[in-house]
Design an enzyme around this catalytic site. Structure first.
Site, PDB file in Angstrom:
ATOM      1  N   ASN A   9       0.861  -1.186   0.000  1.00  0.00           N
ATOM      2  CA  ASN A   9       0.000   0.000   0.000  1.00  0.00           C
ATOM      3  C   ASN A   9       0.898   1.236   0.000  1.00  0.00           C
ATOM      4  O   ASN A   9       1.480   1.579   1.029  1.00  0.00           O
ATOM      5  CB  ASN A   9      -0.899  -0.032   1.245  1.00  0.00           C
ATOM      6  CG  ASN A   9      -1.703   1.240   1.402  1.00  0.00           C
ATOM      7  OD1 ASN A   9      -1.821   2.042   0.470  1.00  0.00           O
ATOM      8  ND2 ASN A   9      -2.266   1.447   2.590  1.00  0.00           N
ATOM      9  N   LYS A  11       0.067   4.268  -0.300  1.00  0.00           N
ATOM     10  CA  LYS A  11      -0.596   5.444   0.295  1.00  0.00           C
ATOM     11  C   LYS A  11      -0.381   6.684  -0.589  1.00  0.00           C
ATOM     12  O   LYS A  11      -0.291   6.556  -1.802  1.00  0.00           O
ATOM     13  CB  LYS A  11      -0.083   5.685   1.708  1.00  0.00           C
ATOM     14  CG  LYS A  11      -0.148   4.433   2.587  1.00  0.00           C
ATOM     15  CD  LYS A  11      -0.017   4.769   4.035  1.00  0.00           C
ATOM     16  CE  LYS A  11       0.132   3.489   4.835  1.00  0.00           C
ATOM     17  NZ  LYS A  11      -0.204   3.652   6.229  1.00  0.00           N
ATOM     18  N   HIS A  95      -9.742   0.886   4.341  1.00  0.00           N
ATOM     19  CA  HIS A  95      -8.512   1.066   5.130  1.00  0.00           C
ATOM     20  C   HIS A  95      -8.831   1.964   6.326  1.00  0.00           C
ATOM     21  O   HIS A  95      -9.662   2.874   6.218  1.00  0.00           O
ATOM     22  CB  HIS A  95      -7.425   1.694   4.248  1.00  0.00           C
ATOM     23  CG  HIS A  95      -6.070   1.683   4.903  1.00  0.00           C
ATOM     24  ND1 HIS A  95      -5.707   2.600   5.851  1.00  0.00           N
ATOM     25  CD2 HIS A  95      -5.014   0.843   4.765  1.00  0.00           C
ATOM     26  CE1 HIS A  95      -4.467   2.333   6.262  1.00  0.00           C
ATOM     27  NE2 HIS A  95      -4.030   1.268   5.621  1.00  0.00           N
ATOM     28  N   GLU A  97      -7.389   4.398   7.524  1.00  0.00           N
ATOM     29  CA  GLU A  97      -7.220   5.836   7.251  1.00  0.00           C
ATOM     30  C   GLU A  97      -8.446   6.388   6.527  1.00  0.00           C
ATOM     31  O   GLU A  97      -8.831   7.538   6.739  1.00  0.00           O
ATOM     32  CB  GLU A  97      -5.930   6.056   6.437  1.00  0.00           C
ATOM     33  CG  GLU A  97      -4.697   5.834   7.312  1.00  0.00           C
ATOM     34  CD  GLU A  97      -3.457   5.359   6.571  1.00  0.00           C
ATOM     35  OE1 GLU A  97      -3.401   5.454   5.334  1.00  0.00           O
ATOM     36  OE2 GLU A  97      -2.533   4.878   7.255  1.00  0.00           O
ATOM     37  N   GLU A 167      -5.755  -5.456  10.150  1.00  0.00           N
ATOM     38  CA  GLU A 167      -4.760  -4.436  10.464  1.00  0.00           C
ATOM     39  C   GLU A 167      -5.139  -3.729  11.766  1.00  0.00           C
ATOM     40  O   GLU A 167      -5.960  -2.796  11.750  1.00  0.00           O
ATOM     41  CB  GLU A 167      -4.714  -3.385   9.357  1.00  0.00           C
ATOM     42  CG  GLU A 167      -4.313  -3.914   8.004  1.00  0.00           C
ATOM     43  CD  GLU A 167      -3.667  -2.824   7.152  1.00  0.00           C
ATOM     44  OE1 GLU A 167      -2.551  -3.047   6.711  1.00  0.00           O
ATOM     45  OE2 GLU A 167      -4.272  -1.756   6.961  1.00  0.00           O
ATOM     46  N   GLY A 173       1.910   1.864  10.909  1.00  0.00           N
ATOM     47  CA  GLY A 173       2.867   2.969  10.833  1.00  0.00           C
ATOM     48  C   GLY A 173       3.522   3.317  12.161  1.00  0.00           C
ATOM     49  O   GLY A 173       4.132   4.375  12.293  1.00  0.00           O
ATOM     50  N   SER A 213       2.957  -2.556  10.448  1.00  0.00           N
ATOM     51  CA  SER A 213       4.396  -2.577  10.728  1.00  0.00           C
ATOM     52  C   SER A 213       5.073  -3.895  10.351  1.00  0.00           C
ATOM     53  O   SER A 213       5.930  -4.398  11.084  1.00  0.00           O
ATOM     54  CB  SER A 213       4.651  -2.196  12.194  1.00  0.00           C
ATOM     55  OG  SER A 213       4.224  -0.873  12.433  1.00  0.00           O
ATOM     56  N   GLY A 234       2.684  -1.264   4.403  1.00  0.00           N
ATOM     57  CA  GLY A 234       2.691   0.169   4.103  1.00  0.00           C
ATOM     58  C   GLY A 234       4.112   0.657   3.894  1.00  0.00           C
ATOM     59  O   GLY A 234       4.706   0.483   2.828  1.00  0.00           O
TER      60      GLY A 234
HETATM   61  C1  PEP Z   1      -1.001   0.060   6.011  1.00  0.00           C
HETATM   62  O1  PEP Z   1      -1.093   1.264   5.872  1.00  0.00           O
HETATM   63  O2  PEP Z   1      -1.843  -0.680   5.491  1.00  0.00           O
HETATM   64  C2  PEP Z   1       0.114  -0.471   6.793  1.00  0.00           C
HETATM   65  C3  PEP Z   1       0.067  -1.712   7.166  1.00  0.00           C
HETATM   66  O3  PEP Z   1       1.147   0.396   7.076  1.00  0.00           O
HETATM   67  P1  PEP Z   1       2.543   0.019   7.807  1.00  0.00           P
HETATM   68  O4  PEP Z   1       3.081  -1.232   7.168  1.00  0.00           O
HETATM   69  O5  PEP Z   1       3.420   1.205   7.542  1.00  0.00           O
HETATM   70  O6  PEP Z   1       2.250  -0.180   9.248  1.00  0.00           O
END
Ligand code: PEP
Length: 252
Positions: A9, A11, A95, A97, A167, A173, A213, A234
């Site tokens: 992703n 973003k 998602h 966000e 998630e 993040g 993460s 991400g």
């Molecule tokens: C995401 O935004 O879907 C995500 C998993 O981000 P990150 O890997 O940076 O935690």
């Protein structure tokens, strides 16, 4: 046997040029892969240029969102068939966000999932609890509500094809990933909820990813868990080297 997926992703990062460079570099490091699916999810403006580069490669393309209407006076939106048209096979839906900043509810997520399926796109549906939910012991309740809401009124034959990404919001993040056995437990709970809607046979076909993460150093531990079928990545998907290492996880 469920085909694993590693999805990146991206973003709100990368110009067209940067997106093209990133996907070329990822391909250079992983080559053609057949025992796992690799999906990149750039911003809308990079979809077509990246699709052109992917024509002769095994990496697949997805969008980060879609609108549930086919066409009409909906300024600023992008329709499911338009994503198909530029070469997408996947689309991320719900998602955290988008739920947080754009007010997406389970009802909207459900409409988007239906529209994606109708257009022949595979939805990657994100579910996950907040830190507060976790501290109150509400994780399973929250992800069950989100999963059941997203899949409402779908046939078992449609549900079999969707991908769920678990998630935990507190892990996105932050560098604080869920531990693999706890992620396995929640993901197995999600599979049980799906089974209550479709029966075991269909639920066992649904691919469920972990996200939050994920980095080269922890991917192998997640992929050893029975119900974890891949990762939604991400930050670590924005660098070809780290994403390629995640793609090359050790098979169970
Ligand atoms: C995401 O935004 O879907 C995500 C998993 O981000 P990150 O890997 O940076 O935690």
């Amino acid at each position: 046997m469920r085909m694993p997926i590693i999805a990146g992703n991206w973003k709100l990062f990368n110009t067209v040029r940067e997106a093209q460079e990133l996907v070329e570099n990822i391909h250079g490091l992983i080559g053609r892969i057949h025992d796992r699916e690799v999906v990149v999810l750039p911003v809308f403006t990079s979809l077509y240029p990246v699709a052109k580069l992917l024509e002769d490669k095994s990496i697949k393309l997805g969008a980060q969102d879609l609108f549930f209407e086919e066409k009409g006076a909906y300024t600023g939106e992008v329709a499911p068939l338009m994503l198909k048209d530029v070469g997408c096979s996947y689309v991320l839906i719900g998602h955290s966000e988008r739920r947080k900043y754009f007010g997406e509810t389970d009802v909207i997520v459900n409409r988007k999932v239906k529209a994606a399926i109708e257009a022949g796109l595979i939805p990657i549906i994100c579910v996950g609890e907040s830190l507060q939910d976790k501290e109150f012991g509400m994780t399973i309740d929250v992800v069950s509500r989100q999963t059941a809401g997203a899949l409402k009124d779908l046939l078992a034959s449609e549900i079999e094809k969707v991908v769920i990404a678990y998630e935990p919001i507190w892990a996105i993040g932050t560098g604080k990933s869920d531990n693999p056995s706890s992620a396995q437990q929640t993901i197995s709970g999600i599979r049980n909820i799906i089974a209550s809607m479709t029966g075991d046979e269909s639920a066992n076909k649904v691919r469920i990813l972990y996200g939050g993460s994920v980095i080269p150093e922890n991917i192998d531990a997640y992929m050893k868990e029975r119900d974890i079928d891949g990762a939604l990545v991400g930050r670590a998907s924005l660098t070809a080297e780290s994403f390629a290492r995640i793609v090359k996880f050790e098979q169970k």
